[in-house]
Design an enzyme around this catalytic site. Structure first.
Site, PDB file in Angstrom:
ATOM      1  CB  SER A  48      -0.908  -0.003   1.228  1.00 26.17           C
ATOM      2  OG  SER A  48      -0.145  -0.199   2.397  1.00 26.17           O
ATOM      3  CB  THR A 177      -1.858   6.042   4.512  1.00 22.83           C
ATOM      4  OG1 THR A 177      -2.686   6.283   3.390  1.00 22.83           O
ATOM      5  CG2 THR A 177      -0.800   7.113   4.626  1.00 22.83           C
ATOM      6  CB  THR A 195      -0.686   6.450   0.760  1.00 25.31           C
ATOM      7  OG1 THR A 195      -1.642   5.412   0.581  1.00 25.31           O
ATOM      8  CG2 THR A 195      -1.145   7.678   0.003  1.00 25.31           C
ATOM      9  NE  ARG A 205      -8.563   8.579  -3.811  1.00 27.07           N
ATOM     10  CZ  ARG A 205      -7.968   8.250  -2.665  1.00 27.07           C
ATOM     11  NH1 ARG A 205      -6.680   7.940  -2.667  1.00 27.07           N
ATOM     12  NH2 ARG A 205      -8.621   8.221  -1.537  1.00 27.07           N
ATOM     13  CB  THR A 228      -4.324   5.279   7.754  1.00 31.09           C
ATOM     14  OG1 THR A 228      -4.381   4.292   6.699  1.00 31.09           O
ATOM     15  CG2 THR A 228      -4.826   4.650   9.032  1.00 31.09           C
ATOM     16  N   GLY A 229      -6.894   5.560   5.947  1.00 33.43           N
ATOM     17  CA  GLY A 229      -8.268   5.136   5.676  1.00 33.43           C
ATOM     18  C   GLY A 229      -8.855   5.864   4.489  1.00 33.43           C
TER      19      GLY A 229
END
Ligand code: ASP
Length: 318
Positions: A48, A177, A195, A205, A228-229
């Site tokens: 990731s 991330t 990330t 994006r 993160t998320g």
């Protein structure tokens, strides 16, 4: 002052353990977060971040990152395709230019001029996962890619049962991330995040991570926070900035994170695949982590060692 490094997710030890000796020997928090991020970015097994990150819908890996020690000392880079270390590049932007953020081709030319090594970012195993996803999202190993849905290419929306596709893909985990905060012996704090963004994202994006105040915010007078998320959720509430501002007004790191997660809950129609977590350090060195849903873990390294732990607070039960 007791130095420590706080990192998102259970892949933190590889970075924390590399950065800790320097930090404990009196090195700066800024060097610690840069070094920890670099080691994690260079690890192809972490899919990731950096080399080995999962690609966008067209099979291209694009990386984002940021670094910060104060409102007047931050740098960020977005949408780079050939350089594995966004945090180092972000730091160089911070230290050598009058700008804060560079993106895309210009950022790559800057990296080249600065002597960063150009590398292939797509690993064989990430390519494999992408090919499987292209063929059929249901063939992805659901135990490994748990808890996230692949975004659907806008071009593909016509004729696709979006709802069905979401349901099928719900179990995929395609984000993570690395966000790192550190405090040094002098009491200074610093943060970095890095990330490959949401896997299989619509090409172009950019998420929260390279946007100062969203994925990362640091102010020596108030504290530091990183996220993160689901970047789209974090961005809509200026997540990391909000956590720091709440600490500036007297909230503990735990309370600031809890209130920010509650803001997310109030302001969005959350779906099962949404996940957000924050890590935070106050100006006086208190720290906490918290997540919207179960599944998030943090890594903490201090002079007693490195531990991977559950967050101090989880807002929802599932
Ligand atoms: N926040 C990142 C993004 O949306 C992804 C993640 O942390 O999982 O780009």
């Amino acid at each position: 002052m007791h130095p420590f490094i706080l990192t998102t997710w259970s892949f933190g030890p590889v970075g924390n353990d590399a950065a800790a000796p320097g930090l404990f020997a009196g090195g700066s928090a800024l060097d610690a977060v840069t070094n920890a991020a670099t080691v994690i970015e260079d690890d192809p097994a972490i899919d990731s971040v950096g080399v080995g990150g999962l690609p966008d819908a067209d099979g291209e890996v694009t990386l984002d990152g940021a670094v910060m020690t104060n409102p007047s000392a931050c740098g960020a880079v977005a949408f780079i395709k050939h350089y594995p270390n966004p945090v180092q590049i972000a730091r160089r932007i911070m230290e050598k230019t009058i700008h804060i953020t560079l993106a895309g081709e210009g950022a790559e030319r800057f990296a080249a001029r600065e002597g960063f090594e150009c590398r292939q970012l797509l690993s064989e195993s990430s390519k494999d996962v992408w090919e499987k996803w292209r063929k059929d999202p249901r063939t992805i190993d659901r135990d490994k890619y748990k808890g996230w849905l692949p975004p659907i290419n806008v071009e593909e929306l016509e004729g696709v049962d979006v709802q069905q596709r979401r349901l099928e893909a719900r179990e995929m985990r395609t984000h993570d991330t690395v966000s790192i905060l550190a405090r040094d012996r002098a009491g200074a704090i610093a943060g970095a995040c890095s990330t490959s963004g949401m896997a299989f994202k619509v090409p172009g994006r950019v998420g929260d991570s390279p946007i100062i105040g969203q994925g990362l915010y640091v102010d020596q007078q108030a504290g530091a926070a990183a996220a993160t998320g689901t970047g789209e959720l974090i961005t809509g509430v200026c997540g990391s900035f909000l956590v720091v501002e709440l600490m500036r007004r007297g909230a503990t790191p735990a309370d600031a994170i809890t209130e920010t997660l509650k803001r997310l809950q109030q302001r969005y129609d959350l779906v099962e695949e949404h996940q957000v977590a924050f890590i935070a350090i106050s100006a006086d060195g208190d720290w906490a982590t918290g997540a919207l849903r179960p599944g998030f873990r943090h890594t903490i390294t201090d002079e007693a060692g490195t531990r991977v732990e559950d967050p101090k607070f989880v807002l929802l039960k599932s």
